[in-house]
Design a protein around this motif. Structure first.
Motif, PDB file in Angstrom:
ATOM      1  N   MET A   1       0.719  -1.319   0.051  1.00  0.00           N
ATOM      2  CA  MET A   1       0.040   0.001  -0.061  1.00  0.00           C
ATOM      3  C   MET A   1       1.106   0.879  -0.190  1.00  0.00           C
ATOM      4  O   MET A   1       1.995   1.472   0.328  1.00  0.00           O
ATOM      5  N   THR A   2       0.514   2.718  -1.221  1.00  0.00           N
ATOM      6  CA  THR A   2       1.163   3.141  -0.473  1.00  0.00           C
ATOM      7  C   THR A   2      -0.197   4.495  -0.484  1.00  0.00           C
ATOM      8  O   THR A   2      -0.799   4.994  -0.579  1.00  0.00           O
ATOM      9  N   GLU A   3       0.995   5.277   0.679  1.00  0.00           N
ATOM     10  CA  GLU A   3       0.001   6.735   0.744  1.00  0.00           C
ATOM     11  C   GLU A   3       0.873   8.074   0.511  1.00  0.00           C
ATOM     12  O   GLU A   3       1.725   8.036   0.680  1.00  0.00           O
ATOM     13  N   TYR A   4      -0.088   8.906   0.932  1.00  0.00           N
ATOM     14  CA  TYR A   4       0.798  10.242  -0.006  1.00  0.00           C
ATOM     15  C   TYR A   4      -0.812  10.934   0.970  1.00  0.00           C
ATOM     16  O   TYR A   4      -1.816  10.804   1.304  1.00  0.00           O
ATOM     17  N   GLU A   5      -0.163  11.959   1.245  1.00  0.00           N
ATOM     18  CA  GLU A   5      -0.896  12.903   2.462  1.00  0.00           C
ATOM     19  C   GLU A   5       0.236  14.990   1.455  1.00  0.00           C
ATOM     20  O   GLU A   5       0.493  14.837   1.554  1.00  0.00           O
ATOM     21  N   ARG A   6      -1.170  15.529   1.598  1.00  0.00           N
ATOM     22  CA  ARG A   6      -1.274  17.724   1.118  1.00  0.00           C
ATOM     23  C   ARG A   6      -1.978  17.807   2.108  1.00  0.00           C
ATOM     24  O   ARG A   6      -3.379  17.466   2.503  1.00  0.00           O
ATOM     25  N   ALA A   7      -1.877  19.243   2.901  1.00  0.00           N
ATOM     26  CA  ALA A   7      -2.219  19.765   3.104  1.00  0.00           C
ATOM     27  C   ALA A   7      -1.902  21.666   2.298  1.00  0.00           C
ATOM     28  O   ALA A   7      -0.976  22.005   1.717  1.00  0.00           O
ATOM     29  N   ARG A   8      -3.520  22.282   3.025  1.00  0.00           N
ATOM     30  CA  ARG A   8      -3.077  23.329   2.717  1.00  0.00           C
ATOM     31  C   ARG A   8      -3.626  24.866   4.091  1.00  0.00           C
ATOM     32  O   ARG A   8      -5.059  23.941   3.833  1.00  0.00           O
ATOM     33  N   THR A   9      -3.142  25.687   3.535  1.00  0.00           N
ATOM     34  CA  THR A   9      -4.102  26.544   4.902  1.00  0.00           C
ATOM     35  C   THR A   9      -4.692  27.215   3.425  1.00  0.00           C
ATOM     36  O   THR A   9      -4.798  27.627   2.856  1.00  0.00           O
ATOM     37  N   MET A  10      -5.667  27.539   4.027  1.00  0.00           N
ATOM     38  CA  MET A  10      -7.219  29.118   3.409  1.00  0.00           C
ATOM     39  C   MET A  10      -7.648  29.853   4.344  1.00  0.00           C
ATOM     40  O   MET A  10      -8.179  29.026   5.490  1.00  0.00           O
ATOM     41  N   ALA A  12     -10.391  31.029   5.469  1.00  0.00           N
ATOM     42  CA  ALA A  12     -11.650  31.092   5.083  1.00  0.00           C
ATOM     43  C   ALA A  12     -12.320  30.432   6.769  1.00  0.00           C
ATOM     44  O   ALA A  12     -11.437  29.526   7.019  1.00  0.00           O
ATOM     45  N   LEU A  13     -13.087  30.384   6.766  1.00  0.00           N
ATOM     46  CA  LEU A  13     -13.803  29.470   7.869  1.00  0.00           C
ATOM     47  C   LEU A  13     -14.041  28.304   7.615  1.00  0.00           C
ATOM     48  O   LEU A  13     -14.303  27.446   6.566  1.00  0.00           O
ATOM     49  N   PRO A  14     -13.403  27.082   8.440  1.00  0.00           N
ATOM     50  CA  PRO A  14     -13.912  26.124   7.710  1.00  0.00           C
ATOM     51  C   PRO A  14     -15.085  25.625   7.698  1.00  0.00           C
ATOM     52  O   PRO A  14     -15.286  24.200   6.494  1.00  0.00           O
ATOM     53  N   GLU A  15     -16.202  25.950   8.059  1.00  0.00           N
ATOM     54  CA  GLU A  15     -17.385  25.219   7.119  1.00  0.00           C
ATOM     55  C   GLU A  15     -17.714  25.943   6.147  1.00  0.00           C
ATOM     56  O   GLU A  15     -18.728  25.125   4.965  1.00  0.00           O
ATOM     57  N   HIS A  16     -17.108  27.290   5.129  1.00  0.00           N
ATOM     58  CA  HIS A  16     -17.638  27.828   4.226  1.00  0.00           C
ATOM     59  C   HIS A  16     -16.328  26.657   2.968  1.00  0.00           C
ATOM     60  O   HIS A  16     -16.580  26.152   2.143  1.00  0.00           O
ATOM     61  N   VAL A  17     -14.871  26.374   3.571  1.00  0.00           N
ATOM     62  CA  VAL A  17     -14.103  25.427   2.641  1.00  0.00           C
ATOM     63  C   VAL A  17     -15.057  23.959   2.702  1.00  0.00           C
ATOM     64  O   VAL A  17     -15.281  23.332   1.397  1.00  0.00           O
ATOM     65  N   PHE A  18     -15.587  23.462   3.983  1.00  0.00           N
ATOM     66  CA  PHE A  18     -15.843  22.612   3.850  1.00  0.00           C
ATOM     67  C   PHE A  18     -17.237  21.744   3.212  1.00  0.00           C
ATOM     68  O   PHE A  18     -17.339  21.327   2.275  1.00  0.00           O
ATOM     69  N   ILE A  88      -8.148  26.723  12.185  1.00  0.00           N
ATOM     70  CA  ILE A  88      -6.441  26.975  12.740  1.00  0.00           C
ATOM     71  C   ILE A  88      -6.972  28.391  13.068  1.00  0.00           C
ATOM     72  O   ILE A  88      -5.701  28.767  13.903  1.00  0.00           O
ATOM     73  N   GLY A  89      -8.215  29.323  13.402  1.00  0.00           N
ATOM     74  CA  GLY A  89      -8.389  30.293  14.570  1.00  0.00           C
ATOM     75  C   GLY A  89      -8.172  31.665  13.023  1.00  0.00           C
ATOM     76  O   GLY A  89      -7.576  30.987  11.894  1.00  0.00           O
ATOM     77  N   SER A  90      -8.417  32.517  13.849  1.00  0.00           N
ATOM     78  CA  SER A  90      -8.241  33.516  12.883  1.00  0.00           C
ATOM     79  C   SER A  90      -9.334  33.385  11.114  1.00  0.00           C
ATOM     80  O   SER A  90      -8.765  34.312  10.742  1.00  0.00           O
ATOM     81  N   GLY A  91     -10.596  32.998  11.468  1.00  0.00           N
ATOM     82  CA  GLY A  91     -11.003  32.722  10.327  1.00  0.00           C
ATOM     83  C   GLY A  91     -10.194  31.974   8.764  1.00  0.00           C
ATOM     84  O   GLY A  91     -10.835  32.531   8.491  1.00  0.00           O
ATOM     85  N   ALA A  92      -9.169  31.201   9.214  1.00  0.00           N
ATOM     86  CA  ALA A  92      -8.410  30.564   8.312  1.00  0.00           C
ATOM     87  C   ALA A  92      -8.887  29.262   8.689  1.00  0.00           C
ATOM     88  O   ALA A  92      -8.881  28.277  10.224  1.00  0.00           O
ATOM     89  N   GLY A 119      -2.384  20.246  -6.797  1.00  0.00           N
ATOM     90  CA  GLY A 119      -3.570  21.771  -7.661  1.00  0.00           C
ATOM     91  C   GLY A 119      -4.741  21.512  -7.447  1.00  0.00           C
ATOM     92  O   GLY A 119      -5.479  22.772  -7.700  1.00  0.00           O
ATOM     93  N   SER A 120      -5.547  20.160  -6.835  1.00  0.00           N
ATOM     94  CA  SER A 120      -6.422  20.121  -6.512  1.00  0.00           C
ATOM     95  C   SER A 120      -6.745  21.407  -5.279  1.00  0.00           C
ATOM     96  O   SER A 120      -8.235  21.995  -4.697  1.00  0.00           O
ATOM     97  N   LEU A 121      -6.024  21.533  -4.478  1.00  0.00           N
ATOM     98  CA  LEU A 121      -6.153  21.944  -2.912  1.00  0.00           C
ATOM     99  C   LEU A 121      -5.685  23.448  -3.630  1.00  0.00           C
ATOM    100  O   LEU A 121      -6.756  24.433  -2.692  1.00  0.00           O
ATOM    101  N   GLN A 122      -5.116  24.111  -4.674  1.00  0.00           N
ATOM    102  CA  GLN A 122      -5.065  25.371  -5.173  1.00  0.00           C
ATOM    103  C   GLN A 122      -6.689  25.464  -6.026  1.00  0.00           C
ATOM    104  O   GLN A 122      -7.132  26.250  -5.392  1.00  0.00           O
ATOM    105  N   ARG A 123      -7.199  24.890  -6.332  1.00  0.00           N
ATOM    106  CA  ARG A 123      -7.884  25.323  -7.050  1.00  0.00           C
ATOM    107  C   ARG A 123      -9.537  25.140  -5.989  1.00  0.00           C
ATOM    108  O   ARG A 123     -10.205  26.064  -5.934  1.00  0.00           O
ATOM    109  N   LEU A 124      -9.872  24.378  -4.700  1.00  0.00           N
ATOM    110  CA  LEU A 124     -10.105  24.373  -3.685  1.00  0.00           C
ATOM    111  C   LEU A 124     -10.445  25.345  -3.636  1.00  0.00           C
ATOM    112  O   LEU A 124     -11.459  26.328  -2.430  1.00  0.00           O
ATOM    113  N   GLN A 125      -9.431  26.131  -2.797  1.00  0.00           N
ATOM    114  CA  GLN A 125      -9.335  27.230  -2.126  1.00  0.00           C
ATOM    115  C   GLN A 125      -9.310  28.452  -3.457  1.00  0.00           C
ATOM    116  O   GLN A 125     -10.088  29.893  -2.566  1.00  0.00           O
TER     117      GLN A 125
END
Length: 137
Positions: A1-10, A12-18, A88-92, A119-125
């Motif tokens: 099994m191979t796993e990959y993970e990426r994260a990005r700070t946005m 915006a409020l988490p509710e808006h992102v979700f 993560i606070g401050s509306g982010a 690219g997906s995280l950038q487009r989501l942002q």
């Protein structure tokens, strides 16, 4: 099994992102550009992959109380993934995407997966920014 993970700070409020990430009708705006999700009788969906020209049966579950999306192939069991939004606070927010490939034939390789996730995280942002600007404006 191979796993990959990426994260990005946005910024915006988490509710808006979700809400943007979980909108089945808007998945094509932020997911890897060669994947297209067609909603069925949820959680069942069909994913069309341009690279192979194939339609694959999959599942997509939104867990709003956890601000989490989970997905994976149904019959083949080739891969699964999840997206988690955390305030993560401050509306982010921080958005983390994780993919697990159980079958090497489904794994396009580290460089391709990282490029697709980034690219997906950038487009989501960008989609979140547009949505928040439209609500505010």
């Amino acid at each position: 099994m191979t796993e990959y993970e990426r994260a990005r700070t946005m910024p915006a409020l988490p509710e808006h992102v979700f809400d943007q990430a979980a909108d089945v009708g808007q998945l094509d705006t932020w997911m890897p550009q060669d994947l297209h999700v067609h909603a069925g009788d949820q959680p069942a969906v069909t994913v069309h992959e341009d690279r192979t020209g194939q339609d694959v049966s999959a599942v997509l579950r939104a867990r709003p109380e956890q601000m989490r999306l989970e997905w994976g192939t149904r019959e083949q069991g080739g891969y699964t993934g999840w997206l988690q939004v955390a305030g993560i606070g401050s509306g982010a927010s921080e958005v983390t995407v994780h993919l697990s490939f159980f079958d090497d034939s489904h794994d396009p390789g580290e460089q391709a997966v990282h490029a697709a996730l980034d690219g997906s995280l950038q487009r989501l942002q960008e989609q979140v920014r547009l949505r928040v600007d439209n609500v505010a404006g």
